[in-house]
Design a protein around this motif. Structure first.
Motif, PDB file in Angstrom:
ATOM      1  N   LEU A  20      12.277  -6.720  -4.827  1.00 55.10           N
ATOM      2  CA  LEU A  20      12.475  -5.393  -4.492  1.00 55.10           C
ATOM      3  C   LEU A  20      13.775  -4.794  -5.554  1.00 55.10           C
ATOM      4  O   LEU A  20      13.855  -3.571  -5.768  1.00 55.10           O
ATOM      5  CB  LEU A  20      13.191  -5.414  -3.034  1.00 55.10           C
ATOM      6  CG  LEU A  20      12.273  -5.484  -2.082  1.00 55.10           C
ATOM      7  CD1 LEU A  20      12.992  -5.568  -0.939  1.00 55.10           C
ATOM      8  CD2 LEU A  20      11.126  -4.589  -2.189  1.00 55.10           C
ATOM      9  N   ALA A  23      11.538  -3.590  -8.353  1.00 54.39           N
ATOM     10  CA  ALA A  23      10.551  -2.619  -7.939  1.00 54.39           C
ATOM     11  C   ALA A  23      11.084  -1.209  -7.427  1.00 54.39           C
ATOM     12  O   ALA A  23      10.445  -0.310  -7.480  1.00 54.39           O
ATOM     13  CB  ALA A  23       9.650  -3.121  -7.023  1.00 54.39           C
ATOM     14  N   LEU A  24      12.306  -1.364  -6.642  1.00 54.49           N
ATOM     15  CA  LEU A  24      12.897  -0.232  -6.239  1.00 54.49           C
ATOM     16  C   LEU A  24      14.232   0.246  -6.968  1.00 54.49           C
ATOM     17  O   LEU A  24      14.906  -0.893  -7.310  1.00 54.49           O
ATOM     18  CB  LEU A  24      13.097  -0.294  -4.703  1.00 54.49           C
ATOM     19  CG  LEU A  24      11.823  -0.974  -3.817  1.00 54.49           C
ATOM     20  CD1 LEU A  24      12.318  -0.932  -2.434  1.00 54.49           C
ATOM     21  CD2 LEU A  24      10.884   0.354  -3.852  1.00 54.49           C
ATOM     22  N   CYS A 117       5.372  -1.275   5.144  1.00 54.66           N
ATOM     23  CA  CYS A 117       5.332  -0.348   4.061  1.00 54.66           C
ATOM     24  C   CYS A 117       5.065   1.171   4.740  1.00 54.66           C
ATOM     25  O   CYS A 117       5.674   2.211   4.342  1.00 54.66           O
ATOM     26  CB  CYS A 117       4.652  -0.480   2.764  1.00 54.66           C
ATOM     27  SG  CYS A 117       5.131  -1.955   1.857  1.00 54.66           S
ATOM     28  N   GLU A 125       7.603   7.151  -2.058  1.00 56.78           N
ATOM     29  CA  GLU A 125       7.995   5.885  -2.257  1.00 56.78           C
ATOM     30  C   GLU A 125       6.888   4.637  -2.821  1.00 56.78           C
ATOM     31  O   GLU A 125       7.084   3.960  -3.722  1.00 56.78           O
ATOM     32  CB  GLU A 125       8.976   5.179  -1.522  1.00 56.78           C
ATOM     33  CG  GLU A 125      10.352   6.002  -1.288  1.00 56.78           C
ATOM     34  CD  GLU A 125      11.341   5.795  -0.078  1.00 56.78           C
ATOM     35  OE1 GLU A 125      12.436   6.102  -0.212  1.00 56.78           O
ATOM     36  OE2 GLU A 125      10.665   5.332   0.814  1.00 56.78           O
ATOM     37  N   THR A 126       6.104   4.855  -1.874  1.00 53.17           N
ATOM     38  CA  THR A 126       4.791   4.032  -1.737  1.00 53.17           C
ATOM     39  C   THR A 126       4.112   4.254  -3.211  1.00 53.17           C
ATOM     40  O   THR A 126       3.837   3.365  -3.864  1.00 53.17           O
ATOM     41  CB  THR A 126       3.876   3.949  -0.542  1.00 53.17           C
ATOM     42  OG1 THR A 126       4.691   3.804   0.600  1.00 53.17           O
ATOM     43  CG2 THR A 126       2.698   3.236  -0.627  1.00 53.17           C
ATOM     44  N   LEU A 129       5.981   2.957  -6.131  1.00 58.79           N
ATOM     45  CA  LEU A 129       5.641   1.391  -6.270  1.00 58.79           C
ATOM     46  C   LEU A 129       4.731   1.301  -6.796  1.00 58.79           C
ATOM     47  O   LEU A 129       4.478   0.391  -7.776  1.00 58.79           O
ATOM     48  CB  LEU A 129       6.219   1.091  -4.824  1.00 58.79           C
ATOM     49  CG  LEU A 129       5.976  -0.527  -4.683  1.00 58.79           C
ATOM     50  CD1 LEU A 129       6.857  -1.420  -5.591  1.00 58.79           C
ATOM     51  CD2 LEU A 129       6.031  -1.279  -3.088  1.00 58.79           C
ATOM     52  N   ARG A 132       4.616   2.134 -10.470  1.00 56.56           N
ATOM     53  CA  ARG A 132       5.429   1.053 -11.346  1.00 56.56           C
ATOM     54  C   ARG A 132       4.875  -0.432 -11.334  1.00 56.56           C
ATOM     55  O   ARG A 132       4.703  -0.850 -12.582  1.00 56.56           O
ATOM     56  CB  ARG A 132       6.753   0.791 -10.292  1.00 56.56           C
ATOM     57  CG  ARG A 132       7.906   2.109 -10.457  1.00 56.56           C
ATOM     58  CD  ARG A 132       8.912   1.771  -9.499  1.00 56.56           C
ATOM     59  NE  ARG A 132       9.559   2.964  -9.374  1.00 56.56           N
ATOM     60  CZ  ARG A 132      10.426   3.330  -8.420  1.00 56.56           C
ATOM     61  NH1 ARG A 132      10.595   2.411  -7.359  1.00 56.56           N
ATOM     62  NH2 ARG A 132      10.959   4.509  -8.269  1.00 56.56           N
ATOM     63  N   TRP A 133       3.937  -0.808 -10.209  1.00 58.50           N
ATOM     64  CA  TRP A 133       3.255  -1.872 -10.612  1.00 58.50           C
ATOM     65  C   TRP A 133       2.183  -1.858 -11.639  1.00 58.50           C
ATOM     66  O   TRP A 133       1.860  -2.707 -12.278  1.00 58.50           O
ATOM     67  CB  TRP A 133       2.530  -2.494  -9.234  1.00 58.50           C
ATOM     68  CG  TRP A 133       1.653  -3.416  -9.343  1.00 58.50           C
ATOM     69  CD1 TRP A 133       0.286  -3.648  -9.008  1.00 58.50           C
ATOM     70  CD2 TRP A 133       2.104  -4.911  -9.601  1.00 58.50           C
ATOM     71  NE1 TRP A 133      -0.051  -4.778  -9.140  1.00 58.50           N
ATOM     72  CE2 TRP A 133       0.949  -5.805  -9.456  1.00 58.50           C
ATOM     73  CE3 TRP A 133       3.094  -5.479 -10.242  1.00 58.50           C
ATOM     74  CZ2 TRP A 133       0.688  -7.111 -10.004  1.00 58.50           C
ATOM     75  CZ3 TRP A 133       3.329  -6.925 -10.579  1.00 58.50           C
ATOM     76  CH2 TRP A 133       2.059  -7.550 -10.363  1.00 58.50           C
TER      77      TRP A 133
END
Length: 186
Positions: A20, A23-24, A117, A125-126, A129, A132-133
């Motif tokens: 996290l 990732a955040l 989630c 935000e989802t 994420l 970003r992945w």
């Protein structure tokens, strides 16, 4: 879906925390922590105005959290069930982010993570994420930054930040990549 399975494979609160933190953003982590506090206080029947004052969360967001708890469905309900099992549920007690991380590490399926989630993160935000992945996986394949930014639909500065976190962050993205590779070998 892949990132949900990877998160479900984390077995310790430390693994979830490392992930996290990479990732955040700090702001997103703080919002998640405040939502967790709010959900717990809503469950304890603390007045919404008092919760809003403690967390900075709007009354409409608190109403949404209350609806999720009342329905007894979804991710927050799973978290609360685990809290009650672990007897961390003293009424009025302000829960910590560490408690939430510990609970998340106890989730065993990607469905549990997905439910969490859906309740705990906004759609934006989802989506961030997920993007970003995608960028992490492309960086791992040594695809040029500009091409990643273009294909994923994120700013070049975001790709640079993700790259920095991948190579010199908390180790969360590297852990996620390792878990992904382990999954693909099975």
């Amino acid at each position: 879906q892949e990132i949900l399975e990877i998160i479900a494979s984390f077995k310790t609160a430390k693994e979830v925390e490392l992930f996290l933190k990479d990732a955040l953003t700090k702001r997103e982590i703080n919002r998640l922590r405040n939502r967790w506090i709010a959900v717990k206080l809503v469950k304890d029947r603390i007045p919404y105005r008092e919760i809003a004052a403690k967390t900075g969360i709007s009354l409409s967001t608190l109403h949404y959290a209350a609806e999720a708890i009342i329905r007894k469905l979804g991710g927050w309900e799973l978290v609360l069930q685990k809290v009650l099992k672990k007897e961390m549920a003293r009424p009025g007690k302000i829960p910590t982010l560490q408690e939430l991380l510990k609970i998340l590490s106890s989730f065993e399926t990607s469905k549990e993570i997905e439910l969490f989630c859906l309740d705990a993160l906004t759609r934006l935000e989802t989506d961030k994420l997920r993007k970003r992945w995608m960028a992490v996986k492309m960086l791992n394949q040594e695809i040029p930054y500009r091409k990643i930014a273009q294909e994923v639909g994120i700013a070049l500065s975001t790709v640079l930040k993700i790259s920095r976190l991948l190579h010199a962050g908390n180790g969360g993205w590297k852990l996620a990549l390792r878990k992904s590779q382990e999954r693909n070998l099975k």
